[in-house]
Design an enzyme around this catalytic site. Structure first.
Site, PDB file in Angstrom:
ATOM      1  N   TRP A 260      66.211  27.017  28.409  1.00  4.93           N
ATOM      2  CA  TRP A 260      66.666  26.356  29.643  1.00  4.93           C
ATOM      3  C   TRP A 260      67.899  25.504  29.386  1.00  4.93           C
ATOM      4  CZ3 TRP A 260      65.733  28.838  33.664  1.00  4.93           C
ATOM      5  CH2 TRP A 260      64.520  29.500  33.847  1.00  4.93           C
TER       6      TRP A 260
ATOM      7  N   LYS B 253      56.348  24.155  39.211  1.00  2.00           N
ATOM      8  CA  LYS B 253      55.530  23.998  38.010  1.00  2.00           C
ATOM      9  C   LYS B 253      54.541  22.848  38.164  1.00  2.00           C
ATOM     10  CE  LYS B 253      58.831  26.608  35.750  1.00  2.00           C
ATOM     11  NZ  LYS B 253      60.276  26.679  35.590  1.00  2.00           N
TER      12      LYS B 253
ATOM     13  N   ASP C 122      66.461  17.729  32.932  1.00  2.00           N
ATOM     14  CA  ASP C 122      65.795  18.824  33.634  1.00  2.00           C
ATOM     15  C   ASP C 122      64.297  18.706  33.373  1.00  2.00           C
ATOM     16  OD1 ASP C 122      64.679  21.141  34.559  1.00  2.00           O
ATOM     17  OD2 ASP C 122      65.984  22.507  33.441  1.00  2.00           O
TER      18      ASP C 122
HETATM   19  C1  LIG Z   1      61.464  27.057  35.505  1.00  2.00           C
HETATM   20  C2  LIG Z   1      62.551  26.226  34.935  1.00  2.00           C
HETATM   21  C3  LIG Z   1      63.868  26.300  35.418  1.00  2.00           C
HETATM   22  C4  LIG Z   1      64.267  27.264  36.512  1.00  2.00           C
HETATM   23  O1  LIG Z   1      63.775  26.869  37.732  1.00  2.00           O
HETATM   24  P1  LIG Z   1      64.162  27.651  39.087  1.00  2.00           P
HETATM   25  O2  LIG Z   1      63.546  26.753  40.101  1.00  2.00           O
HETATM   26  O3  LIG Z   1      63.559  29.001  38.997  1.00  2.00           O
HETATM   27  O4  LIG Z   1      65.637  27.689  39.186  1.00  2.00           O
HETATM   28  C5  LIG Z   1      64.810  25.471  34.863  1.00  2.00           C
HETATM   29  N1  LIG Z   1      64.506  24.603  33.885  1.00  2.00           N
HETATM   30  C6  LIG Z   1      63.248  24.500  33.392  1.00  2.00           C
HETATM   31  C7  LIG Z   1      62.961  23.501  32.319  1.00  2.00           C
HETATM   32  C8  LIG Z   1      62.241  25.305  33.904  1.00  2.00           C
HETATM   33  O5  LIG Z   1      61.002  25.210  33.422  1.00  2.00           O
END
Ligand SMILES: *Cc1c(COP(=O)(O)O)cnc(C)c1O
Length: 360
Positions: A101, A195, A171
């Site tokens: 990521w 998540k 993030d």
């Molecule tokens: C799942 C995830 C993403 C991507 O998320 P989207 O909502 O599908 O764009 C980005 N960063 C992390 C750490 C993730 O777990």
């Protein structure tokens, strides 16, 4: 049979929340309407929206000088919005590369600004958090971006980088609300909701007020944080139903002891699972450095990868679902977010022990 869903995302939601949404689905609180059918400018929906924000502020202790934005486009769109909004005519931004990521965030940022990768963990296959004293930070960077929990690699920071006057950007897609954090240490926090917050379609951004309003020339209106902040996340139609669901999750968190209680359970759940892996005499293996193991996403492999298919099939038959590892790394991954009860992890560990014994 109890079903436990270990998906990395979209992921398990609290059963109580789903049942409440079901009960309110066709007629929200006697309004005669589903939340899905309400005008986002009507008093019913405005109340739901304001309550969700207030509950999140309370849960995370978000200071008054931070804006809470309910956006769309996923964490992926934040990979672009962050440089577009936060560069503020500065020369470069710092990024830490700890896995898949981080890499994606860096790749996208490079379209908009000069990126300085201050640390990475490539020497050991992205299996650890690089120690802070080795980071080559630029004191003039527009911001420093990092990924506190690498959802795919299962690497999680158990500390917050001290970047001084350089705004810290995180993030938190896969570990927001899972542990106590001091929001005032961050310039911006973002997370896709699917998540640990609610359904897909909502992206949460928490941003310090003084960092917005200096967007790069030519930036589309919809990508300007200031527009969304001034419009209280209603510049355009927000993802109303997803925000309503997130709001129900926030109330569920408050009812269940808030983040402190979640963190305690998350420690217990992850310890139970890592202990099972580490005490399997090598039948199972987690490649992540012990101090940097994620409490949310637990990747592990079987000693003999030829048994993967059988492991997954038997797990499925026991109601232990979606344990297949990410396509880029293989093996298994158990995602054990807030809504995964301790009983789910106990059931998984029970099965893992039994499976290992049956192959001894
Ligand atoms: C799942 C995830 C993403 C991507 O998320 P989207 O909502 O599908 O764009 C980005 N960063 C992390 C750490 C993730 O777990």
């Amino acid at each position: 049979m109890a079903i436990y869903n270990f998906s990395a995302g979209p992921a398990v939601l609290p059963k109580e929340v789903l049942l409440q949404a079901q009960a309110e689905l066709a007629d929200w609180h006697g309004s005669g309407m589903s939340v899905m059918e309400m005008s986002h400018r009507g008093k019913e929906y405005m109340g739901i929206h304001a309550q969700a924000e207030a509950d999140l502020r309370e849960l995370m202790g978000i200071p008054a000088n931070y804006k809470v934005l309910f956006l769309q486009g996923g964490a992926h769109l934040q990979f672009s919005m962050i440089p577009l909004n936060l560069m503020r005519d500065k020369a470069s931004a710092d990024y830490v590369n700890t896995g898949e990521w981080s890499k994606k965030a860096i790749g996208e940022a490079k379209k908009f600004c000069a990126v300085n990768v201050v640390a990475d963990n490539k020497d050991k296959n992205c299996s650890y958090v690089p120690a802070f004293d080795g980071w080559k930070c630029d004191p003039h960077a527009a911001y420093l971006h990092y990924t506190p929990n690498e959802t795919i690699g299962g690497v999680e920071f158990n500390w917050i980088p001290e970047t001084g006057d350089v705004p810290l950007v995180a993030d938190m897609s896969s570990n927001i609300l899972s542990r106590a954090i001091d929001v005032s240490k961050f310039g911006l926090i973002y997370a896709g909701a699917q998540k640990n917050i609610g359904p897909a379609g909502l992206t949460l951004v928490i941003v310090r007020e003084d960092l917005i309003g200096q967007v790069a020339a030519g930036t589309p209106t919809m990508l300007d944080y200031k527009i969304h902040a001034d419009g209280e996340s209603m510049y355009n139609t927000p993802p109303t139903f997803a925000i309503y669901m997130a709001g129900l999750v926030f109330q569920w968190l408050k009812k269940n002891g808030g983040i402190a209680a979640m963190e305690k359970t998350n420690i217990a759940k992850s310890q139970l699972l890592y202990d099972a892996i580490d005490s399997s005499n090598g039948f199972y293996n987690c490649p992540v450095n012990k101090a940097d193991r994620s409490r949310m996403n637990v990747p592990f492999t079987l000693k003999d990868a030829a048994l993967d298919g059988e492991f997954l099939k038997q797990a499925d038959a026991r109601g232990l679902l979606q344990l297949k590892g990410h396509r880029s790394v293989g093996g298994m991954r158990a995602s054990i977010y807030n809504a995964m009860p301790l009983e789910g992890v106990q059931a998984l560990v029970g099965f893992m022990n039994e499976f290992a014994r049956s192959k001894a």
